[in-house]
Every structure is written in C-alpha cells, then in structure tokens.
Design a protein around this motif. Structure first.
Motif, short mmCIF file in Angstrom:
data_model
loop_
_atom_site.label_atom_id
_atom_site.label_comp_id
_atom_site.label_asym_id
_atom_site.label_seq_id
_atom_site.Cartn_x
_atom_site.Cartn_y
_atom_site.Cartn_z
N SER A 83 0.82 -1.22 0.00
CA SER A 83 0.00 0.00 0.00
C SER A 83 0.85 1.27 0.00
O SER A 83 0.47 2.27 -0.60
CB SER A 83 -0.97 0.00 1.18
OG SER A 83 -0.28 -0.14 2.39
N TYR A 85 3.79 1.73 -1.53
CA TYR A 85 4.24 1.97 -2.90
C TYR A 85 3.09 2.51 -3.75
O TYR A 85 3.27 3.46 -4.51
CB TYR A 85 4.81 0.69 -3.53
CG TYR A 85 5.40 0.96 -4.89
CD1 TYR A 85 6.75 1.23 -5.05
CD2 TYR A 85 4.59 0.96 -6.04
CE1 TYR A 85 7.29 1.50 -6.30
CE2 TYR A 85 5.12 1.24 -7.29
CZ TYR A 85 6.46 1.50 -7.42
OH TYR A 85 6.99 1.79 -8.66
N ARG A 86 1.93 1.90 -3.62
CA ARG A 86 0.79 2.36 -4.43
C ARG A 86 0.47 3.82 -4.12
O ARG A 86 0.23 4.62 -5.03
CB ARG A 86 -0.44 1.50 -4.19
CG ARG A 86 -1.63 2.04 -5.01
CD ARG A 86 -2.57 1.04 -5.45
NE ARG A 86 -3.56 1.66 -6.34
CZ ARG A 86 -4.54 1.00 -6.87
NH1 ARG A 86 -4.67 -0.28 -6.65
NH2 ARG A 86 -5.40 1.60 -7.65
N ALA A 87 0.48 4.19 -2.85
CA ALA A 87 0.21 5.59 -2.47
C ALA A 87 1.26 6.52 -3.04
O ALA A 87 0.94 7.61 -3.55
CB ALA A 87 0.13 5.71 -0.95
N ALA A 88 2.53 6.12 -2.98
CA ALA A 88 3.62 6.95 -3.53
C ALA A 88 3.49 7.07 -5.04
O ALA A 88 3.72 8.15 -5.61
CB ALA A 88 4.97 6.36 -3.14
N GLU A 90 0.70 6.86 -6.86
CA GLU A 90 -0.44 7.74 -7.16
C GLU A 90 -0.10 9.20 -6.87
O GLU A 90 -0.49 10.09 -7.63
CB GLU A 90 -1.67 7.28 -6.39
CG GLU A 90 -2.21 5.96 -6.93
CD GLU A 90 -3.37 5.39 -6.13
OE1 GLU A 90 -3.68 5.94 -5.04
OE2 GLU A 90 -3.97 4.40 -6.60
N SER A 91 0.62 9.45 -5.81
CA SER A 91 1.02 10.81 -5.46
C SER A 91 1.94 11.40 -6.53
O SER A 91 1.79 12.55 -6.94
CB SER A 91 1.72 10.82 -4.10
OG SER A 91 2.17 12.11 -3.78
N GLU A 92 2.88 10.60 -7.00
CA GLU A 92 3.81 11.07 -8.04
C GLU A 92 3.09 11.31 -9.35
O GLU A 92 3.36 12.29 -10.04
CB GLU A 92 4.94 10.06 -8.22
CG GLU A 92 6.11 10.57 -9.02
CD GLU A 92 6.84 11.75 -8.39
OE1 GLU A 92 7.29 12.63 -9.15
OE2 GLU A 92 6.95 11.80 -7.15
N GLU A 94 0.00 12.20 -9.67
CA GLU A 94 -0.84 13.39 -9.47
C GLU A 94 -0.05 14.69 -9.62
O GLU A 94 -0.61 15.71 -10.03
CB GLU A 94 -1.49 13.33 -8.09
CG GLU A 94 -2.54 14.40 -7.88
CD GLU A 94 -3.30 14.19 -6.60
OE1 GLU A 94 -4.52 14.46 -6.59
OE2 GLU A 94 -2.70 13.76 -5.59
N THR A 95 1.24 14.66 -9.35
CA THR A 95 2.04 15.90 -9.45
C THR A 95 2.16 16.40 -10.88
O THR A 95 2.45 17.58 -11.09
CB THR A 95 3.47 15.71 -8.88
OG1 THR A 95 4.16 14.74 -9.65
CG2 THR A 95 3.44 15.31 -7.42
N SER A 104 -7.18 12.32 -14.30
CA SER A 104 -7.14 11.82 -12.93
C SER A 104 -6.09 10.73 -12.79
O SER A 104 -5.69 10.10 -13.78
CB SER A 104 -8.51 11.27 -12.52
OG SER A 104 -8.76 10.05 -13.21
N VAL A 105 -5.69 10.50 -11.57
CA VAL A 105 -4.75 9.42 -11.27
C VAL A 105 -5.37 8.08 -11.64
O VAL A 105 -4.70 7.23 -12.24
CB VAL A 105 -4.35 9.45 -9.77
CG1 VAL A 105 -3.55 8.22 -9.40
CG2 VAL A 105 -3.57 10.72 -9.45
#
Length: 128
Positions: A83, A85-88, A90-92, A94-95, A104-105
C-alpha cells in the motif's frame, strides 16, 4: 515500500554443449519497480497499456537482456505492490497529470495497468 512488475515468460535454452528436453518452458519473472519519482519509475508508462504489454518485441528484448536467455513470449500479469508503494505512485502521478494526458490518477492507472494492480502486505511480496 516494495513493488514488482510480474510477467509470464516463455524462455528458450540452447546450451552449446548439451541437449535439453524440454528446451522451452514458461516461468514467472518479477522485475523490481523503481521508487516513484526516481529514475525508471515510468516503466509502466513506457511499456504497458491497459494491463498488457504495449510493444511485444521491445519487451521480449528487454526481458532477454535482464534474464540472459532467449525470451519467446511474454505477457504482463500484474504490478504487485504494497500500500505504501501504491500511495507513492499515485502521489507522483498526481504531481504531473499532463505528462499522462489524463484528468485523474485513476485514469492513468487504468490506461497503463488496467485492473492488473494487486496490493499485498509487504511481507507477501517476493524480492525480485
């Protein structure tokens, strides 16, 4: 934080001084996914489309280089990830959504990975 790109590959072994039977077999190949934002993190964008390999010849060449054996066939199975890695990831994404020509992501993830992303406990993800 851990993730692997998982492929099913059919390899051909042709040793110069021996005969193998079978000389061709299918196996699972895991390539470690680069940390989002670092060199190589866009592997999914350059190589995958809708959960499939975008360019089979290119991917076979890449896998042959990584494995050191002839790759006859390859198919993408999944991005196995924890989880964090997945969050990181998606965050990257989104930038800089414009890089992906998406709104959208979720659209980016679906465009490249389809539904082939599986979140697991970090301990359940084999080291590549």
């Amino acid at each position: 934080m851990q993730a692997n790109y998982v492929f099913r590959v059919t390899v051909q072994l042709d040793p110069p001084t021996a005969h193998l039977d079978p000389d061709r077999f299918e196996t699972v190949c895991r390539l470690p996914a680069a940390t989002p934002g670092t060199d190589g993190w866009l592997f999914f964008q350059y190589n995958l489309w809708r959960g499939d390999i975008a360019d089979a010849d290119h991917m076979q060449s890449l896998l042959m280089e990584k494995l050191g054996v002839e790759v006859i066939e390859a198919s993408f199975s999944e991005l196995e990830t924890d989880s964090a890695y997945r969050a990181a990831l998606e965050s990257e994404i989104e930038t800089d959504l414009s890089r992906f020509n998406a709104d959208s992501v979720d659209a980016v993830v679906h465009q490249h990975l389809g539904s082939s992303i599986h979140v697991r406990d970090a301990e359940a993800i084999p080291d590549a």
